[in-house]
Design an enzyme around this catalytic site. Sequence first.
Site, PDB file in Angstrom:
ATOM      1  N   SER A  69       3.731  -2.247   8.580  1.00 22.54           N
ATOM      2  CA  SER A  69       4.139  -2.240   7.171  1.00 22.54           C
ATOM      3  C   SER A  69       5.275  -1.257   6.976  1.00 22.54           C
ATOM      4  O   SER A  69       5.097  -0.043   7.143  1.00 22.54           O
ATOM      5  CB  SER A  69       2.968  -1.832   6.279  1.00 22.54           C
ATOM      6  OG  SER A  69       3.482  -1.440   5.013  1.00 22.54           O
ATOM      7  N   HIS A  93       5.633  -6.530   8.083  1.00 23.05           N
ATOM      8  CA  HIS A  93       4.831  -6.633   6.855  1.00 23.05           C
ATOM      9  C   HIS A  93       5.586  -5.903   5.745  1.00 23.05           C
ATOM     10  O   HIS A  93       5.869  -4.708   5.848  1.00 23.05           O
ATOM     11  CB  HIS A  93       3.450  -6.020   7.088  1.00 23.05           C
ATOM     12  CG  HIS A  93       2.510  -6.186   5.935  1.00 23.05           C
ATOM     13  ND1 HIS A  93       1.792  -7.338   5.702  1.00 23.05           N
ATOM     14  CD2 HIS A  93       2.184  -5.337   4.928  1.00 23.05           C
ATOM     15  CE1 HIS A  93       1.052  -7.190   4.622  1.00 23.05           C
ATOM     16  NE2 HIS A  93       1.273  -5.981   4.119  1.00 23.05           N
ATOM     17  N   ASP A  98       5.729  -4.838   1.931  1.00 23.76           N
ATOM     18  CA  ASP A  98       4.863  -4.593   0.768  1.00 23.76           C
ATOM     19  C   ASP A  98       5.686  -4.444  -0.498  1.00 23.76           C
ATOM     20  O   ASP A  98       6.383  -3.451  -0.693  1.00 23.76           O
ATOM     21  CB  ASP A  98       4.061  -3.302   0.989  1.00 23.76           C
ATOM     22  CG  ASP A  98       2.915  -3.500   1.948  1.00 23.76           C
ATOM     23  OD1 ASP A  98       2.147  -4.467   1.765  1.00 23.76           O
ATOM     24  OD2 ASP A  98       2.780  -2.690   2.893  1.00 23.76           O
ATOM     25  N   MET A 109       5.727  -4.004  -4.500  1.00 28.02           N
ATOM     26  CA  MET A 109       4.894  -3.509  -5.608  1.00 28.02           C
ATOM     27  C   MET A 109       5.734  -3.416  -6.866  1.00 28.02           C
ATOM     28  O   MET A 109       6.877  -2.950  -6.821  1.00 28.02           O
ATOM     29  CB  MET A 109       4.361  -2.114  -5.282  1.00 28.02           C
ATOM     30  CG  MET A 109       3.583  -2.062  -3.992  1.00 28.02           C
ATOM     31  SD  MET A 109       3.094  -0.378  -3.648  1.00 28.02           S
ATOM     32  CE  MET A 109       2.255  -0.627  -2.089  1.00 28.02           C
ATOM     33  N   HIS A 158       4.135  -9.353   1.379  1.00 29.83           N
ATOM     34  CA  HIS A 158       2.881  -9.142   0.645  1.00 29.83           C
ATOM     35  C   HIS A 158       3.212  -8.730  -0.783  1.00 29.83           C
ATOM     36  O   HIS A 158       3.644  -7.599  -1.019  1.00 29.83           O
ATOM     37  CB  HIS A 158       2.070  -8.064   1.381  1.00 29.83           C
ATOM     38  CG  HIS A 158       0.781  -7.691   0.729  1.00 29.83           C
ATOM     39  ND1 HIS A 158       0.073  -6.558   1.085  1.00 29.83           N
ATOM     40  CD2 HIS A 158       0.061  -8.291  -0.250  1.00 29.83           C
ATOM     41  CE1 HIS A 158      -1.021  -6.475   0.356  1.00 29.83           C
ATOM     42  NE2 HIS A 158      -1.043  -7.509  -0.477  1.00 29.83           N
ATOM     43  N   MET A 186       2.287  -7.538  -4.224  1.00 32.00           N
ATOM     44  CA  MET A 186       1.291  -6.881  -5.083  1.00 32.00           C
ATOM     45  C   MET A 186       1.917  -6.779  -6.460  1.00 32.00           C
ATOM     46  O   MET A 186       2.371  -5.721  -6.904  1.00 32.00           O
ATOM     47  CB  MET A 186       0.941  -5.503  -4.507  1.00 32.00           C
ATOM     48  CG  MET A 186       0.105  -5.606  -3.233  1.00 32.00           C
ATOM     49  SD  MET A 186       0.128  -4.097  -2.257  1.00 32.00           S
ATOM     50  CE  MET A 186       1.646  -4.349  -1.375  1.00 32.00           C
ATOM     51  N   MET A 229      -7.776  -6.976   2.156  1.00 32.54           N
ATOM     52  CA  MET A 229      -7.340  -5.589   1.946  1.00 32.54           C
ATOM     53  C   MET A 229      -8.513  -4.655   2.246  1.00 32.54           C
ATOM     54  O   MET A 229      -9.618  -4.852   1.728  1.00 32.54           O
ATOM     55  CB  MET A 229      -6.912  -5.360   0.496  1.00 32.54           C
ATOM     56  CG  MET A 229      -5.646  -6.063   0.047  1.00 32.54           C
ATOM     57  SD  MET A 229      -4.161  -5.528   0.896  1.00 32.54           S
ATOM     58  CE  MET A 229      -4.138  -3.776   0.569  1.00 32.54           C
ATOM     59  N   GLY A 287      -1.576  -0.407  -3.263  1.00 31.17           N
ATOM     60  CA  GLY A 287      -0.801   0.534  -4.066  1.00 31.17           C
ATOM     61  C   GLY A 287      -0.093   1.599  -3.281  1.00 31.17           C
ATOM     62  O   GLY A 287       0.967   2.048  -3.670  1.00 31.17           O
ATOM     63  N   ASP A 299      -5.444  -5.365   6.229  1.00 33.84           N
ATOM     64  CA  ASP A 299      -4.379  -4.469   5.760  1.00 33.84           C
ATOM     65  C   ASP A 299      -4.968  -3.257   5.059  1.00 33.84           C
ATOM     66  O   ASP A 299      -5.615  -3.383   4.019  1.00 33.84           O
ATOM     67  CB  ASP A 299      -3.488  -5.269   4.786  1.00 33.84           C
ATOM     68  CG  ASP A 299      -2.310  -4.489   4.243  1.00 33.84           C
ATOM     69  OD1 ASP A 299      -2.070  -3.361   4.701  1.00 33.84           O
ATOM     70  OD2 ASP A 299      -1.624  -5.032   3.360  1.00 33.84           O
ATOM     71  N   GLY A 300      -4.726  -2.099   5.662  1.00 31.83           N
ATOM     72  CA  GLY A 300      -5.056  -0.853   4.991  1.00 31.83           C
ATOM     73  C   GLY A 300      -5.902   0.085   5.822  1.00 31.83           C
ATOM     74  O   GLY A 300      -7.026  -0.238   6.203  1.00 31.83           O
ATOM     75  N   GLY A 301      -5.336   1.238   6.150  1.00 35.97           N
ATOM     76  CA  GLY A 301      -6.109   2.283   6.826  1.00 35.97           C
ATOM     77  C   GLY A 301      -6.428   2.014   8.278  1.00 35.97           C
ATOM     78  O   GLY A 301      -7.326   2.647   8.837  1.00 35.97           O
ATOM     79  N   GLY A 346       0.724   0.732   8.799  1.00 38.97           N
ATOM     80  CA  GLY A 346       1.903   1.371   8.219  1.00 38.97           C
ATOM     81  C   GLY A 346       2.051   2.790   8.705  1.00 38.97           C
ATOM     82  O   GLY A 346       2.855   3.088   9.593  1.00 38.97           O
ATOM     83  N   SER A 347       1.224   3.686   8.163  1.00 36.94           N
ATOM     84  CA  SER A 347       1.348   5.104   8.514  1.00 36.94           C
ATOM     85  C   SER A 347       1.021   5.365   9.979  1.00 36.94           C
ATOM     86  O   SER A 347       1.447   6.376  10.541  1.00 36.94           O
ATOM     87  CB  SER A 347       0.463   5.952   7.597  1.00 36.94           C
ATOM     88  OG  SER A 347      -0.837   5.423   7.532  1.00 36.94           O
TER      89      SER A 347
HETATM   90  C1  DX5 Z   1      -1.171  -1.050   0.631  1.00 41.58           C
HETATM   91  C2  DX5 Z   1      -0.288  -1.920   1.475  1.00 41.58           C
HETATM   92  C3  DX5 Z   1      -0.498  -1.725   2.936  1.00 41.58           C
HETATM   93  C4  DX5 Z   1      -0.215  -0.337   3.409  1.00 41.58           C
HETATM   94  C5  DX5 Z   1      -0.699  -0.125   4.802  1.00 41.58           C
HETATM   95  O1  DX5 Z   1      -0.968  -1.338  -0.696  1.00 41.58           O
HETATM   96  O2  DX5 Z   1      -0.506  -3.285   1.197  1.00 41.58           O
HETATM   97  O3  DX5 Z   1       0.249  -2.671   3.681  1.00 41.58           O
HETATM   98  O4  DX5 Z   1       1.136  -0.010   3.328  1.00 41.58           O
HETATM   99  O5  DX5 Z   1      -0.457   1.198   5.138  1.00 41.58           O
HETATM  100  P1  DX5 Z   1      -1.485   2.041   6.012  1.00 41.58           P
HETATM  101  O6  DX5 Z   1      -1.548   1.359   7.329  1.00 41.58           O
HETATM  102  O7  DX5 Z   1      -0.865   3.380   6.047  1.00 41.58           O
HETATM  103  O8  DX5 Z   1      -2.802   2.020   5.279  1.00 41.58           O
HETATM  104 ZN    ZN Z   2       0.337  -4.889   2.607  1.00 41.69          ZN
END
Ligand code: DX5
Ligand code: ZN
Length: 218
Positions: free
Chosen positions: A7, A32, A34, A36, A65, A67, A136, A141, A174-176, A196-197
């Site tokens: 991401s 990916h 994101d 928003m 993606h 959001m 998710m 967010g 997706d997420g964490g 992502g991170s």
């Molecule tokens: C959250 C996003 C994710 C996020 C993932 O709203 O949809 O794609 O950036 O980032 P990590 O992997 O850091 O949770």
């Molecule tokens: Zn995402």
Amino acid sequence: MIKLAPSILSADFARLGEDVRAIEAGGADFVHIDVMDGSFVPSISFGVPVVKCLRPVTPLFFDVHLMVNEPIRHVEAFAKAGADLIDFQIEGATDVAATLEKIRSLGVKTGLAVKPGTPVEAVSSYIDMLDMILVMTVEPGKGGQAYIPECTEKIRIARQMIDASGRDILLEVDGGVKIDNVDIPLAAGADVIVAGSAVFGGDVVGKTRAFAEHFRAK
Ligand code: DX5
Ligand code: ZN
């Protein structure tokens, strides 16, 4: 084949093209992206011009993606900018079927995303129109949040739904997700992992490669 979808929300936006080339060099499958809108979720990330600028940078598959509220308003612009797949949050769309239909009519693959509090069964009536289900595992967010363990069961349910459908539908999580917990969603049946991170910042090629090699060993 398990796929990695870094991401870019956690990328360095001042050198976004280089970061995307780095994930490509490390063996990523998807980018990916994101999006928003500051309304469906509190934050604003980036929009169509960023996707358009990145399109010539890499041949990687663009997994956009959304959001956003009422994604139907935006899908055509993202398709034209180079999206290969558009997944949107089911909670933000008044007419889910019309939104999916519109994405398909643009020649783009479709995905439906569910927030942690939305039962994954909500996507079942649209399964014939889907190329991807996105579970998710954090509240949408922002990046860098912790994986919500209660969501693992939803991945299992989504896997059963996909297998029962007999259709070729990707299951994205997706997420964490980090290298040290990625086996949890994989064991539950995920086949596309967003990170992502865990990928951006520092040695992007090396961190991408670590995921890619982990997947190859599976
Ligand atoms: C959250 C996003 C994710 C996020 C993932 O709203 O949809 O794609 O950036 O980032 P990590 O992997 O850091 O949770
Ligand atoms: Zn995402």
